[in-house]
Scaffold this motif. Structure first.
Motif, PDB file in Angstrom:
ATOM      1  N   LEU A 178     -13.553 -69.535 -93.362  1.00 20.36           N
ATOM      2  CA  LEU A 178     -12.492 -71.220 -95.090  1.00 20.36           C
ATOM      3  C   LEU A 178     -12.299 -70.128 -96.237  1.00 20.36           C
ATOM      4  O   LEU A 178     -11.812 -69.377 -96.471  1.00 20.36           O
ATOM      5  CB  LEU A 178     -13.100 -71.809 -94.230  1.00 20.36           C
ATOM      6  N   LEU A 179     -13.845 -69.981 -96.745  1.00 18.42           N
ATOM      7  CA  LEU A 179     -13.591 -69.262 -98.442  1.00 18.42           C
ATOM      8  C   LEU A 179     -13.122 -67.760 -98.264  1.00 18.42           C
ATOM      9  O   LEU A 179     -11.723 -68.371 -99.422  1.00 18.42           O
ATOM     10  CB  LEU A 179     -15.034 -69.423 -98.835  1.00 18.42           C
ATOM     11  N   ASN A 180     -13.684 -67.111 -97.582  1.00 12.86           N
ATOM     12  CA  ASN A 180     -12.899 -65.777 -97.659  1.00 12.86           C
ATOM     13  C   ASN A 180     -11.134 -66.309 -97.926  1.00 12.86           C
ATOM     14  O   ASN A 180     -10.760 -64.674 -98.190  1.00 12.86           O
ATOM     15  CB  ASN A 180     -13.214 -65.306 -96.352  1.00 12.86           C
ATOM     16  N   ARG A 181     -11.088 -66.752 -97.018  1.00 13.47           N
ATOM     17  CA  ARG A 181      -9.308 -66.583 -96.991  1.00 13.47           C
ATOM     18  C   ARG A 181      -8.780 -66.923 -97.679  1.00 13.47           C
ATOM     19  O   ARG A 181      -7.736 -67.249 -98.736  1.00 13.47           O
ATOM     20  CB  ARG A 181      -8.991 -67.872 -95.410  1.00 13.47           C
ATOM     21  N   ILE A 182      -9.454 -68.116 -98.176  1.00 14.85           N
ATOM     22  CA  ILE A 182      -9.290 -68.991 -99.867  1.00 14.85           C
ATOM     23  C   ILE A 182      -9.135 -67.625-100.936  1.00 14.85           C
ATOM     24  O   ILE A 182      -8.250 -68.068-101.859  1.00 14.85           O
ATOM     25  CB  ILE A 182      -9.754 -70.402-100.037  1.00 14.85           C
ATOM     26  N   LEU A 183     -10.276 -67.203-100.953  1.00 15.60           N
ATOM     27  CA  LEU A 183     -10.482 -66.221-102.153  1.00 15.60           C
ATOM     28  C   LEU A 183      -9.312 -65.089-101.628  1.00 15.60           C
ATOM     29  O   LEU A 183      -9.095 -64.618-103.115  1.00 15.60           O
ATOM     30  CB  LEU A 183     -11.734 -65.503-102.267  1.00 15.60           C
ATOM     31  N   LEU A 185     -13.909 -85.470-107.966  1.00 19.64           N
ATOM     32  CA  LEU A 185     -14.543 -85.025-105.943  1.00 19.64           C
ATOM     33  C   LEU A 185     -12.857 -85.509-105.921  1.00 19.64           C
ATOM     34  O   LEU A 185     -12.256 -86.370-105.761  1.00 19.64           O
ATOM     35  CB  LEU A 185     -14.773 -85.776-106.686  1.00 19.64           C
ATOM     36  N   ASP A 186     -12.512 -84.091-105.225  1.00 20.54           N
ATOM     37  CA  ASP A 186     -11.473 -84.352-104.552  1.00 20.54           C
ATOM     38  C   ASP A 186     -11.450 -84.966-102.911  1.00 20.54           C
ATOM     39  O   ASP A 186     -11.238 -85.800-102.959  1.00 20.54           O
ATOM     40  CB  ASP A 186     -10.812 -82.793-104.397  1.00 20.54           C
ATOM     41  N   ALA A 187     -12.326 -83.691-102.180  1.00 21.02           N
ATOM     42  CA  ALA A 187     -12.989 -84.166-101.255  1.00 21.02           C
ATOM     43  C   ALA A 187     -13.825 -83.494-100.871  1.00 21.02           C
ATOM     44  O   ALA A 187     -13.987 -83.145-101.161  1.00 21.02           O
ATOM     45  CB  ALA A 187     -11.564 -84.156-100.053  1.00 21.02           C
ATOM     46  N   ILE A 188     -14.623 -84.688 -99.603  1.00 18.49           N
ATOM     47  CA  ILE A 188     -15.365 -84.065 -98.854  1.00 18.49           C
ATOM     48  C   ILE A 188     -15.036 -83.205 -97.525  1.00 18.49           C
ATOM     49  O   ILE A 188     -14.238 -83.748 -96.861  1.00 18.49           O
ATOM     50  CB  ILE A 188     -16.624 -84.960 -99.009  1.00 18.49           C
ATOM     51  N   VAL A 189     -14.725 -81.729 -97.087  1.00 16.25           N
ATOM     52  CA  VAL A 189     -14.752 -81.659 -96.148  1.00 16.25           C
ATOM     53  C   VAL A 189     -15.744 -80.951 -95.393  1.00 16.25           C
ATOM     54  O   VAL A 189     -16.180 -79.648 -95.733  1.00 16.25           O
ATOM     55  CB  VAL A 189     -13.901 -80.038 -96.543  1.00 16.25           C
ATOM     56  N   THR A 190     -15.789 -81.393 -94.177  1.00 17.26           N
ATOM     57  CA  THR A 190     -16.965 -80.134 -93.052  1.00 17.26           C
ATOM     58  C   THR A 190     -16.239 -79.969 -92.181  1.00 17.26           C
ATOM     59  O   THR A 190     -15.274 -80.166 -91.108  1.00 17.26           O
ATOM     60  CB  THR A 190     -17.488 -81.834 -92.117  1.00 17.26           C
ATOM     61  N   VAL A 191     -17.011 -78.338 -91.508  1.00 15.66           N
ATOM     62  CA  VAL A 191     -16.507 -77.402 -90.558  1.00 15.66           C
ATOM     63  C   VAL A 191     -17.545 -77.524 -89.774  1.00 15.66           C
ATOM     64  O   VAL A 191     -18.824 -77.760 -89.893  1.00 15.66           O
ATOM     65  CB  VAL A 191     -16.636 -75.766 -91.108  1.00 15.66           C
ATOM     66  N   ILE A 192     -17.144 -78.144 -88.694  1.00 18.05           N
ATOM     67  CA  ILE A 192     -18.253 -77.989 -87.435  1.00 18.05           C
ATOM     68  C   ILE A 192     -17.752 -77.242 -86.311  1.00 18.05           C
ATOM     69  O   ILE A 192     -16.089 -76.203 -85.574  1.00 18.05           O
ATOM     70  CB  ILE A 192     -17.344 -79.667 -86.947  1.00 18.05           C
ATOM     71  N   ASP A 193     -18.675 -76.786 -85.499  1.00 16.95           N
ATOM     72  CA  ASP A 193     -18.322 -75.798 -84.447  1.00 16.95           C
ATOM     73  C   ASP A 193     -19.158 -76.607 -83.042  1.00 16.95           C
ATOM     74  O   ASP A 193     -19.566 -77.074 -82.284  1.00 16.95           O
ATOM     75  CB  ASP A 193     -20.097 -74.682 -84.758  1.00 16.95           C
ATOM     76  N   ALA A 194     -17.585 -76.306 -82.473  1.00 17.63           N
ATOM     77  CA  ALA A 194     -17.240 -77.225 -81.901  1.00 17.63           C
ATOM     78  C   ALA A 194     -18.152 -77.050 -80.180  1.00 17.63           C
ATOM     79  O   ALA A 194     -18.302 -77.699 -79.358  1.00 17.63           O
ATOM     80  CB  ALA A 194     -15.800 -76.923 -80.798  1.00 17.63           C
ATOM     81  N   SER A 218     -11.232 -71.064 -88.572  1.00 16.36           N
ATOM     82  CA  SER A 218     -10.984 -71.268 -90.038  1.00 16.36           C
ATOM     83  C   SER A 218      -9.404 -71.771 -90.614  1.00 16.36           C
ATOM     84  O   SER A 218      -9.462 -72.043 -91.362  1.00 16.36           O
ATOM     85  CB  SER A 218     -12.081 -71.438 -90.695  1.00 16.36           C
ATOM     86  N   GLN A 219      -8.903 -71.390 -89.586  1.00 13.58           N
ATOM     87  CA  GLN A 219      -7.119 -71.175 -89.861  1.00 13.58           C
ATOM     88  C   GLN A 219      -6.843 -72.495 -89.976  1.00 13.58           C
ATOM     89  O   GLN A 219      -6.476 -73.771 -89.148  1.00 13.58           O
ATOM     90  CB  GLN A 219      -6.443 -70.577 -88.557  1.00 13.58           C
ATOM     91  N   ILE A 220      -6.014 -72.647 -91.349  1.00 15.49           N
ATOM     92  CA  ILE A 220      -5.281 -74.276 -91.601  1.00 15.49           C
ATOM     93  C   ILE A 220      -4.932 -73.648 -93.315  1.00 15.49           C
ATOM     94  O   ILE A 220      -5.299 -72.709 -93.753  1.00 15.49           O
ATOM     95  CB  ILE A 220      -6.695 -74.926 -91.886  1.00 15.49           C
ATOM     96  N   GLU A 221      -4.315 -74.133 -92.999  1.00 14.13           N
ATOM     97  CA  GLU A 221      -3.078 -74.327 -93.953  1.00 14.13           C
ATOM     98  C   GLU A 221      -3.398 -75.256 -95.078  1.00 14.13           C
ATOM     99  O   GLU A 221      -4.139 -76.053 -95.173  1.00 14.13           O
ATOM    100  CB  GLU A 221      -1.651 -75.041 -93.578  1.00 14.13           C
ATOM    101  N   LEU A 222      -4.021 -74.469 -96.676  1.00 14.67           N
ATOM    102  CA  LEU A 222      -4.597 -74.457 -97.282  1.00 14.67           C
ATOM    103  C   LEU A 222      -4.451 -76.195 -97.911  1.00 14.67           C
ATOM    104  O   LEU A 222      -4.434 -77.010 -98.416  1.00 14.67           O
ATOM    105  CB  LEU A 222      -4.734 -73.954 -99.017  1.00 14.67           C
ATOM    106  N   GLU A 223      -3.155 -76.788 -97.939  1.00 13.96           N
ATOM    107  CA  GLU A 223      -2.493 -77.682 -98.396  1.00 13.96           C
ATOM    108  C   GLU A 223      -3.347 -78.886 -96.984  1.00 13.96           C
ATOM    109  O   GLU A 223      -3.304 -79.798 -98.124  1.00 13.96           O
ATOM    110  CB  GLU A 223      -0.863 -78.174 -98.435  1.00 13.96           C
TER     111      GLU A 223
END
Ligand SMILES: [Zn+2]
Lengths: 348, 321
Positions: B22-27, B121-130, B188-193
């Protein structure tokens, strides 16, 4: 000393000064050893060097020497230039001609603090949890500390360095002949600033929880001073070690360390209120004067003997981030978070 | 310099869940925005970028002797340092280690005045491995805590599990935290918005962010499990009584209450009173005015461990007029 704090003209206008605008915040400022040059550490990697003589023409800006923010800057104790540290992990020695030599490169670390010792010519830098000592062409490493070093200072004689971190401070003996173990002085919490008293007897820290902690080095006893509305990130001992000035109050706040010390006494407070909160305080290198910079951008000069002070009306919302007295005590360098580089000449 | 506060997004999740992707995508993606990224493992990211800062997750305990009052001192320093740069950012992302408790990161933004002045602090985002979530729940309390703290959850690697398995994972997540917004993702494909600039900690946007906020309910759970619950009331709140009750509650149960927030209809007040807390630390403010004829109801949300819903309900009712 020919500085007159009651100079009525200063109530209206600034004393003679040179002001230049850089386009990045100023993180630190310093004079070189002989006081002929003043320099400002900038957020774009530049160390802007200017003649201390405010009437001399200002040379063009030199290209950046660090690849990120210049976080720390001191006069080189062994030469006519400066020593700088950046968030690129490098410590540079910048000669009088502007050429830079790399003293240290720690990729991924930030060089946030630099201190010097005048008579031994030593420079100490913090990089993450480690303290580096540069002396006689040699680099030595001290640490690791329990957390990133958030402040450091030499003892009066230059034989030791104290480092602030989580849970207290560590005092290192620098002697190469006798290997002494470091001494740890404990106090829970995060210590974010450190200054060793000019007589060598006390070490003061500012803590994350808005108080001051002071240790008596010989006795290893400590004291705590509370009542600040913000973190005290700027501490300054007077030249005679009789007072410790602290930032984060609306007026000059000095704890008395002569006689029985400050315990059970209120601090000495003087100066004009209403200029916001003091962000930086710098005691004069020789006399009983003090300079304070405010988050409003205002600058105040004070005299602890007479409790008189003068506010230099320069408030414009850009918070003052650094102050430095010239070695002779006649000039004052001031930087703020907008990038104003000010050199004030206080001679009457 | 009167700059607007820079939003900070905290990215948590187990090792391998997809944070780095996800971070690589954002960068690397072209979005016209500039983000500084604070990571714990330098070199993990494929991008060599001067906007990537290495942090050591230096957590310290405050001097009040309380085990939950912990703060990331390194983050305070780094944010201060970033603000000295010539170039400003549209946002800051803070990645935590796989086993990190999100508490100290969040509390940093409640504690430090300099950090509060320059960032929010905007939000806490948690990534979960299904695929590995249930296994991770058994390994310790971290996975559960990361879900409990989350405002946004990326339920990632959904292509590696069956629809049935996915439904079970989502059920379990909802059992812990019913207020987070869940997105199903692959790689981790998600619209950044969807994850950035959410205002989840913005006191003015508390209502807007809670999809399930208005539903109250008490499910039956094991005592020590982490869960979320809400309490509502239609009678006005006595501010003094509430302050006393909440103060005492946080003193005693603060370590077990991960997140709390609420909107209060204070007796006689023309505006909503809103608050937001992490463990024992809390921010509050007056919110939007009540409209004429609007039902003035109060709502409280808790996410935590050992929560006794009936007891909380009774306690709150004692604060009503
Ligand atoms: Zn606590």
């Amino acid at each position: 000393m020919k500085i007159d704090l009651a100079n009525p003209a200063w109530q209206q206008t600034l004393p003679p000064a040179r002001s230049l605008a850089a386009d990045a915040p100023v993180a630190a400022c310093a004079f070189n050893r002989d006081g002929s040059t003043v320099a400002f550490a900038l957020g774009d990697g530049q160390v802007r060097r200017l003649p201390a003589d405010i009437a001399a023409p200002a040379p063009d800006a030199a290209p950046p020497v660090h690849s990120g923010v210049v976080l720390a800057l001191v006069g080189d104790p062994t030469g006519d230039g400066f020593v700088s540290g950046g968030d690129d992990g490098r410590v540079l020695r910048i000669a009088a001609d502007g050429s830079a030599t790399e003293l240290l490169a720690q990729k991924g670390k930030w060089i946030e603090h630099l201190v010097t010792h005048r008579t031994t010519g030593a420079v100490a830098a913090s990089a993450g949890k480690t303290m580096f000592l540069f002396r006689d062409g040699e680099v030595r490493e001290f640490g690791p500390h329990p957390s990133t070093v958030a402040g450091l200072d030499f003892s009066k004689d230059g034989s030791r360095v104290a480092c602030a971190h989580y849970g207290g401070i560590t005092v290192w003996s620098l002697s190469k002949d006798v290997a002494l173990p470091p001494r740890r002085f404990a106090w829970q919490g995060s210590h974010v600033a450190l200054r060793w008293s000019t007589d060598g007897k006390f070490i003061a820290t500012g803590t994350q929880e808005n108080d001051i902690h002071v240790w008596r080095v010989a006795q290893a006893t400590d004291m705590r001073m509370q009542g600040y509305p913000a973190k005290v990130k700027s501490l300054s001992w007077t030249a005679d070690a009789r007072f410790l000035y602290t930032s984060s109050q609306p007026v000059f706040t000095a704890w008395p360390f002569s006689g029985k010390g400050p315990e059970g006494k209120p601090p000495l407070q003087f100066g004009d209120e209403g200029a916001g909160l003091m962000t930086v305080v710098a005691a004069h290198p020789a006399a009983e004067f003090v300079a304070g910079g405010y988050d409003s951008g205002e600058l105040q000069l004070g005299d602890i003997r007479t409790k008189r002070s003068v506010v230099l009306k320069m408030a414009d919302g850009a918070s003052i981030t650094c102050l430095a007295w010239s070695p002779d005590g006649f000039k004052l360098a001031v930087g703020n978070d907008r990038g104003d580089l000010l050199t004030v000449d206080l001679r009457r | 310099m009167a700059q607007p506060q820079v939003p900070v997004t905290v990215l948590t999740g187990y090792l391998g869940a997809g944070k780095t992707t996800l971070l690589n995508r954002i960068l690397s993606e072209q979005h016209g925005k500039k983000y500084a990224v604070i990571v714990n493992e330098f070199g993990e990211l494929g991008v060599d970028n001067d906007l990537v800062v290495n942090a050591d997750e230096e957590v310290f305990e405050m001097n009040n002797g309380c085990i939950c009052c912990t703060v990331r001192g390194d983050l305070i320093r780094i944010i201060e340092g970033l603000m000295k740069r010539k170039d400003k950012f549209d946002g800051i992302l803070v990645e935590t280690t796989g086993l990190a408790d999100p508490g100290p990161v969040a509390q940093t933004f409640f504690t430090d005045e300099d950090v509060k002045a320059k960032t929010r602090l905007d939000a806490i985002v948690t990534v979960i491995d299904a695929k590995h979530f249930f296994g991770q729940l058994e390994q310790g309390s971290e996975a559960e805590q990361q879900v409990a703290f989350a405002d946004v959850i990326l339920l990632n690697k959904t292509d590696l599990v069956s629809a049935d398995e996915l439904a079970k994972v989502e059920d379990r997540i909802r059992g812990i935290n019913r207020y987070a917004r869940i997105f199903h993702t692959q790689k981790s494909q998600i619209e950044l918005e969807a994850i950035l600039d959410k205002g989840a900690f913005d006191l003015g946007r508390i209502l807007e962010f809670e999809p399930d906020f208005l539903h109250s309910g008490h499910d039956h759970h094991h005592e020590d499990e982490v869960r979320s619950l809400s309490i509502t009331a239609d009678r006005p709140v006595d501010p003094d009584k509430f302050q006393k009750w909440m103060g005492a509650l946080l003193q005693i149960k603060g370590a077990d209450i991960f997140r709390s927030k609420g909107i209060l209809a204070i007796d006689g007040a023309p505006r909503r009173y809103v608050y937001q807390g992490v463990h024992m630390m809390m921010d509050s403010a007056w919110g939007t005015p009540w409209k004429d004829g609007e039902t003035r109801s109060s709502k409280l949300v808790f996410i935590g461990r050992n929560l006794d819903g009936d007891n909380l309900q009774r306690g709150f009712e004692d604060c009503l007029k």
